[in-house]
Design a protein around this motif. Structure first.
Motif: not given
Length: 145
Positions: A9-15, A56-60, A85-91
């Protein structure tokens, strides 16, 4: 393994933060950069790029929020949602930062603008806390339980 449910989750937020920062720089740049006597923000193809980046940003961001809420409530499907969340946000971060570099043109690849670093930072979010390929396996296993 449960720890990864929270650290992803933290990685997703960072991304999401990286993507938002790159978007902000690119948006501001195209509003002030002139070509052919007008701001390049006036060109429809660039407007489409910006719209897609923001979408894309808002979706992530929303996926990270949903996963964080599930973590807060210790819900049983957290493993799937934190990996997703991690995959979607980092992609998304990788896609958005690449587009930001494109929007800045040659300047996007220089250290004068932060988007070249943001693109590198986005890439690492696809790698640590389990590569996105591994996280897709995690998600598939959760779906097939």
């Amino acid at each position: 393994m449960r720890t990864l449910d929270h650290t992803r989750l933290a990685i997703g937020a960072q991304a999401v933060g990286i993507a938002q920062g790159a978007f902000d720089v690119a948006r501001d740049y195209v509003k002030q950069r002139k070509q052919f006597g007008r701001a390049i923000a006036d060109f429809q193809s660039l407007q489409f790029m910006l719209a897609d980046m923001a979408m894309k940003i808002e979706s992530a961001r929303q996926m990270v929020y949903v996963a964080a809420a599930k973590a807060e409530r210790n819900e049983p499907d957290l493993t799937f949602y934190s990996a997703a969340a991690k995959v979607l946000a980092s992609d998304t971060a990788m896609s958005v930062t690449t587009d930001a570099v494109q929007l800045l043109g040659g300047a996007g690849y220089t250290k004068d603008f932060p988007v070249e670093r943001m693109m590198r930072d986005a890439k690492i979010t696809q790698i640590y806390e389990g590569t996105n390929q591994i996280n897709r396996i995690v998600m598939a296993r959760q779906l097939l339980k």
